[in-house]
Each structure stands twice: as structure tokens, then as C-alpha cells.
Design a protein around this motif. Sequence first.
Motif, PDB file in Angstrom:
ATOM      1  N   TYR A 150       0.834  -1.205   0.000  1.00 18.60           N
ATOM      2  CA  TYR A 150       0.000   0.000   0.000  1.00 18.60           C
ATOM      3  C   TYR A 150       0.870   1.257   0.000  1.00 18.60           C
ATOM      4  N   GLU A 244      -3.805   6.600   5.148  1.00 19.56           N
ATOM      5  CA  GLU A 244      -2.666   6.686   4.222  1.00 19.56           C
ATOM      6  C   GLU A 244      -1.499   7.418   4.878  1.00 19.56           C
ATOM      7  N   ILE A 289      -7.920   2.520   3.665  1.00 17.00           N
ATOM      8  CA  ILE A 289      -7.133   3.099   2.587  1.00 17.00           C
ATOM      9  C   ILE A 289      -8.038   3.599   1.468  1.00 17.00           C
ATOM     10  N   SER A 291      -9.514   4.405  -2.063  1.00 18.57           N
ATOM     11  CA  SER A 291      -9.454   3.807  -3.404  1.00 18.57           C
ATOM     12  C   SER A 291     -10.721   4.206  -4.147  1.00 18.57           C
TER      13      SER A 291
END
Length: 311
Positions: A150, A244, A289, A291
Amino acid sequence: MPPTASQKVVTYDVQERVLCFHGPMLYEAKVLEVRKPEDKKEQPEYKVHYKGWKNTWDEFVPADRLRKMNEENLRMQKELNDNSKPSKGKPNAGSGDGKKNKLNSKAGSEDLPGPIRCHHRGREMEIEKEEDYMKRHDVKIAIPDLLKAYLVDDWENVTKNQQLVPLPREPTVAQILDKYRAGVPKKRSGSAEADIFDEIVAGLKLYFDKSLGTILLYRFERQQYLEIKKEHPGKEPSEIYGAEHLLRLCVSMPELLAHTNMDSQAMSKLRDHIEEFVKFLAKNPEQYIASPYESGEDYSPINPRGQTKPY
């Protein structure tokens, strides 16, 4: 995973000089040993030594973290370093480079991301005073390969594709930490163990708030950071940013902890707690995260109207 150099299987020899991904950065290294798997369908692992670092940092890595020492890959390494250089107009507290920032020294560059704080390893180790080096804590925090992948995707999205994490994030750093605190078995109220746990969770939030604008941002994210602060003047970064950037902080912690005055027992306990939190993130990273990332066109140095944006 690190960006794929080629679909062709590449092998490496003992004593070969290579470039090795550690987080999203490439470092010069040397192959010390090749460990071949029993199953011939699997790829061998390579024990590498990072140039300029003690052998306690030696580790076995899969082949996809290695790159041949050639002109193309050296250019890639240079691009990574260029994207993580501190801004020249703001001196770093405690040192002139991110590598030697102390835990409580956060003022300085806005464009050094967490995973990049380790950059220029060899060069800095050569110029660092020997007595200072001997005082350093040898801190290692295990980061699962899934989260490393990631991190690399995060680096590529921002620096290569000029995309940005959509803000404000949901969940935020503060919400993630609250969820982690709630999910850990409750400790006896008022006990030393409970106090330590609460202090560490609160400390992660505090460190994030203090370091987001100084060491956790890539250069391309700086304008977004300045504008989001104006849009949310009463909020801390931990109430705007998400996993993040929190993950970048976790990867930065060994560098930040290296010069603290903690004794080895306290350092070991802190490291254990951080690793437990990282494991928590690794269980369901897709919940945290972003996306996909969003286009950063509006934050580029030249916006669509042709107006230069200030930095």
C-alpha cells in the motif's frame, strides 16, 4: 508491491550490488546470501546488506524488492529521492535532514513523507558523527508486506500519477485510533498497563498532528495541505487525514525514535504497542485506505487556467 520492473524472472548473485526497496524507497545494497525454496515453483529470497548501515539491518527479501544496478533503476532511485527532498526555505529542527530528526523535532520541511524519511541512508551514515551513531537506538518495527505494498502504491499515486488522497478522509486518523482503542481488551482502569496504552494511543495522535505538515507529505501534496487547513481552521490534521498518512507515520517511527532518551525497556514496550497497532491496520486495510485516489490537477503547479500556484 514495488513497481514491477519486468515480467521476466530476474535473479541475483552473492556479492552483487543491487538496489533494494525498503518501504517506497530504493537503497543501495549488496546480496550476502541466496535462500532457495524447497518448492521450485517459488522464487528464492536474498539476504541483503544496506550500504552504510549496521548488519543488524540485514534482512531476507523477495526478488520483487530488488532491482539491478543499472542506469534505468538509478534514475528511478534519483526520482524517489528528488520527490522527498525537504523544502529549502525551512530549516529542520534538530538537523538539516530528515534522517536525523529527533522525536520532538518536527519543524521543517513539509514535503518529506514518513516512508521517505529514511532516504540517503548511506550518505548520512558516512557523515554522522561516530559518537552520535553509537548513542542511537536500534529500533525496528515490523511492517506487514501487505501494508508495504500500500505504501508503494501510495507513493506511485502521488508522485507518478499526480493523484491525491481525497480529503477530508473517512475514517479519520482520530476515528481509527478510537476504533483501535475500543477493540483492544479493556485493561484494569488506573493500572500502569492501562495508563501506558492510553498514553501511547494519545501520543500517536499527537505525533501525527505535529508531524503531518513537516515530515509526512510528498511535495505534490503541499498545496492541498495548505488549502485544507484554510477550509477547516478549527480542526487538527488527525480530524482531516486518514490511514494513508497515518501509515507513513508508523513507518517513520524507527527514524523518529532513534535519538530519544528512552531506556531499552521503555523502547521495547513502545515498539510492541506500535507493532500491535500496525497489525490492526493490516487486518482490514481496505476499510481505511482510499481507493481510488482523486485527480490532483487542481493542485498542480500550473492549474488548468494557466495560473502558477504558490508554494
